[in-house]
Scaffold this motif. Structure first.
Motif, PDB file in Angstrom:
ATOM      1  N   LEU A  48       0.834  -1.206   0.000  1.00 53.70           N
ATOM      2  CA  LEU A  48       0.000   0.000   0.000  1.00 53.70           C
ATOM      3  C   LEU A  48       0.867   1.254   0.000  1.00 53.70           C
ATOM      4  O   LEU A  48       0.542   2.251  -0.654  1.00 53.70           O
ATOM      5  N   MET A  49       1.970   1.213   0.747  1.00 52.14           N
ATOM      6  CA  MET A  49       2.854   2.370   0.789  1.00 52.14           C
ATOM      7  C   MET A  49       3.566   2.562  -0.554  1.00 52.14           C
ATOM      8  O   MET A  49       3.732   3.693  -1.018  1.00 52.14           O
ATOM      9  N   VAL A  50       3.970   1.450  -1.172  1.00 54.32           N
ATOM     10  CA  VAL A  50       4.580   1.535  -2.502  1.00 54.32           C
ATOM     11  C   VAL A  50       3.578   2.126  -3.485  1.00 54.32           C
ATOM     12  O   VAL A  50       3.920   2.965  -4.336  1.00 54.32           O
ATOM     13  N   TYR A  51       2.330   1.739  -3.342  1.00 54.55           N
ATOM     14  CA  TYR A  51       1.265   2.245  -4.212  1.00 54.55           C
ATOM     15  C   TYR A  51       1.118   3.762  -4.054  1.00 54.55           C
ATOM     16  O   TYR A  51       0.957   4.490  -5.034  1.00 54.55           O
ATOM     17  N   ILE A  52       1.190   4.240  -2.797  1.00 54.39           N
ATOM     18  CA  ILE A  52       1.085   5.684  -2.558  1.00 54.39           C
ATOM     19  C   ILE A  52       2.224   6.424  -3.245  1.00 54.39           C
ATOM     20  O   ILE A  52       2.014   7.449  -3.912  1.00 54.39           O
ATOM     21  N   VAL A  53       3.443   5.918  -3.071  1.00 60.04           N
ATOM     22  CA  VAL A  53       4.618   6.574  -3.647  1.00 60.04           C
ATOM     23  C   VAL A  53       4.488   6.647  -5.170  1.00 60.04           C
ATOM     24  O   VAL A  53       4.745   7.697  -5.785  1.00 60.04           O
ATOM     25  N   VAL A  54       4.079   5.529  -5.787  1.00 62.38           N
ATOM     26  CA  VAL A  54       3.954   5.502  -7.253  1.00 62.38           C
ATOM     27  C   VAL A  54       2.824   6.423  -7.711  1.00 62.38           C
ATOM     28  O   VAL A  54       2.983   7.207  -8.658  1.00 62.38           O
ATOM     29  N   ALA A  55       1.680   6.368  -7.024  1.00 62.05           N
ATOM     30  CA  ALA A  55       0.515   7.150  -7.441  1.00 62.05           C
ATOM     31  C   ALA A  55       0.754   8.645  -7.303  1.00 62.05           C
ATOM     32  O   ALA A  55       0.217   9.449  -8.084  1.00 62.05           O
ATOM     33  N   LEU A  56       1.575   9.057  -6.320  1.00 55.97           N
ATOM     34  CA  LEU A  56       1.792  10.481  -6.073  1.00 55.97           C
ATOM     35  C   LEU A  56       3.154  10.954  -6.576  1.00 55.97           C
ATOM     36  O   LEU A  56       3.577  12.061  -6.248  1.00 55.97           O
TER      37      LEU A  56
ATOM     38  N   LEU B 178       7.293  12.231   5.100  1.00 59.73           N
ATOM     39  CA  LEU B 178       5.962  12.094   5.688  1.00 59.73           C
ATOM     40  C   LEU B 178       5.453  10.660   5.531  1.00 59.73           C
ATOM     41  O   LEU B 178       4.864  10.090   6.460  1.00 59.73           O
ATOM     42  N   ILE B 179       5.711  10.050   4.362  1.00 63.20           N
ATOM     43  CA  ILE B 179       5.261   8.674   4.128  1.00 63.20           C
ATOM     44  C   ILE B 179       6.002   7.706   5.051  1.00 63.20           C
ATOM     45  O   ILE B 179       5.394   6.826   5.671  1.00 63.20           O
ATOM     46  N   PHE B 180       7.326   7.872   5.159  1.00 64.69           N
ATOM     47  CA  PHE B 180       8.115   6.970   6.008  1.00 64.69           C
ATOM     48  C   PHE B 180       7.718   7.096   7.475  1.00 64.69           C
ATOM     49  O   PHE B 180       7.579   6.095   8.183  1.00 64.69           O
ATOM     50  N   VAL B 181       7.536   8.337   7.941  1.00 64.84           N
ATOM     51  CA  VAL B 181       7.138   8.547   9.338  1.00 64.84           C
ATOM     52  C   VAL B 181       5.743   7.971   9.581  1.00 64.84           C
ATOM     53  O   VAL B 181       5.496   7.297  10.597  1.00 64.84           O
ATOM     54  N   GLY B 182       4.846   8.224   8.642  1.00 63.73           N
ATOM     55  CA  GLY B 182       3.487   7.706   8.791  1.00 63.73           C
ATOM     56  C   GLY B 182       3.456   6.189   8.783  1.00 63.73           C
ATOM     57  O   GLY B 182       2.739   5.562   9.585  1.00 63.73           O
ATOM     58  N   TYR B 183       4.248   5.591   7.894  1.00 62.27           N
ATOM     59  CA  TYR B 183       4.281   4.127   7.836  1.00 62.27           C
ATOM     60  C   TYR B 183       4.935   3.553   9.100  1.00 62.27           C
ATOM     61  O   TYR B 183       4.489   2.529   9.629  1.00 62.27           O
ATOM     62  N   GLY B 184       5.972   4.240   9.597  1.00 67.34           N
ATOM     63  CA  GLY B 184       6.580   3.814  10.859  1.00 67.34           C
ATOM     64  C   GLY B 184       5.583   3.864  11.997  1.00 67.34           C
ATOM     65  O   GLY B 184       5.552   2.977  12.855  1.00 67.34           O
ATOM     66  N   ALA B 185       4.745   4.902  12.011  1.00 66.68           N
ATOM     67  CA  ALA B 185       3.713   5.017  13.048  1.00 66.68           C
ATOM     68  C   ALA B 185       2.715   3.864  12.950  1.00 66.68           C
ATOM     69  O   ALA B 185       2.270   3.322  13.969  1.00 66.68           O
ATOM     70  N   LEU B 186       2.375   3.493  11.711  1.00 61.34           N
ATOM     71  CA  LEU B 186       1.444   2.372  11.518  1.00 61.34           C
ATOM     72  C   LEU B 186       2.036   1.078  12.074  1.00 61.34           C
ATOM     73  O   LEU B 186       1.332   0.301  12.740  1.00 61.34           O
TER      74      LEU B 186
END
Length: 265
Positions: free
Chosen positions: A138-146, A157-165
């Protein structure tokens, strides 16, 4: 100790990949999140519509704040994934020890030379690894889509958010592992862990209230801390809180197995 830890870790992780329901959970999880991602971006009240409305206001001379569409997609989607994960985590943790009790292998495990802490940490690492495998696409999908977004999406922001998850999931899984160690029924373990999730949600609601009680329990509001971290607000107190939940779950699990061993002896 490391050899024993790796042995437990590999055995537990292998178990997840031979269970049919694990693939069913993964398929349902990915499908629902894909649908929600599409709604967040292209829905009637989605990010693209809001960005277009913001541009229309700016072209009409109405002063409007800058709308960071990529930031909105990342934060809203991570909040959605976190909420959905809270329903799946009890299912992932329900069999960690209850299956051992049911098969009669818990006694062998409890009396083996491997310490209860090593077994608990190995099991927790395995289920967290499976959860990472579940959410990483899902995170890879976000990076590719954006990747073509303007302004560009913040990878931090993505790495911190994914770390929080991952931290939130590890906290719930650790406590769920303890609950699993108390029963030989996976269903009971799943329901009790889901009750724990509801309790954490209640704590989150109270912590948001401007009362003395709200301020008092703010430091243990797991979900609130997760929501702040996915917005890029990382604090040392928040990291300590996540670590405390994880260690607490492992500690209680080790004590539970020690009590089980003492009863059998």
């Amino acid at each position: 100790m490391l050899v024993n830890l790796l042995a437990i870790y590999k055995r537990e992780l292998r178990n997840y990949f031979v269970l049919p329901w694990a693939y069913v959970i993964a398929a349902v999880f990915w499908f629902i999140n894909g649908f929600l991602f599409f709604s967040i971006v292209f829905g009637d009240d989605g990010v693209i519509r809001n960005a277009q409305f913001n541009d229309l206001q700016a072209s009409s001379g109405i002063v409007a704040g800058q709308y960071d569409a990529a930031y909105q997609v990342v934060t809203v989607f991570l909040a959605t994934v976190g909420s959905l994960a809270l329903f799946i985590l009890p299912i992932l943790s329900m069999g960690l020890y209850s299956e051992e009790r049911k098969r009669g292998t818990l006694e062998l495990l409890a009396t083996s030379p491997i310490t209860n802490w090593v077994v608990a940490v190995g099991k927790l690492l395995a289920v967290v690894t499976f959860f990472i495998g579940l959410t990483l696409p899902l995170m890879v999908y976000i990076v590719v889509a954006l990747s073509a977004a303007t302004p560009p999406v913040s990878t931090q922001l993505i790495f911190v958010g994914y770390g929080a998850l991952i931290l939130m999931a590890a906290s719930v899984l650790s406590l769920g592992m303890f609950i699993s160690s108390l029963t030989d029924s996976t269903i009971v373990a799943a329901i009790a862990t889901f009750g724990l999730v509801l309790l954490l949600s209640l704590i989150d609601l109270i912590a948001k209230s401007p009362t003395m009680i709200g301020q008092a329990i703010n430091q243990i509001a797991l979900i609130k801390q997760y929501q702040e971290m996915i917005q890029g607000q990382v604090t040392s107190s928040g990291l300590v809180m996540f670590a405390s939940y994880i260690v607490l779950g492992v500690f209680l699990t080790a004590q539970s197995i020690e009590a089980f061993r003492f009863q059998r002896s």
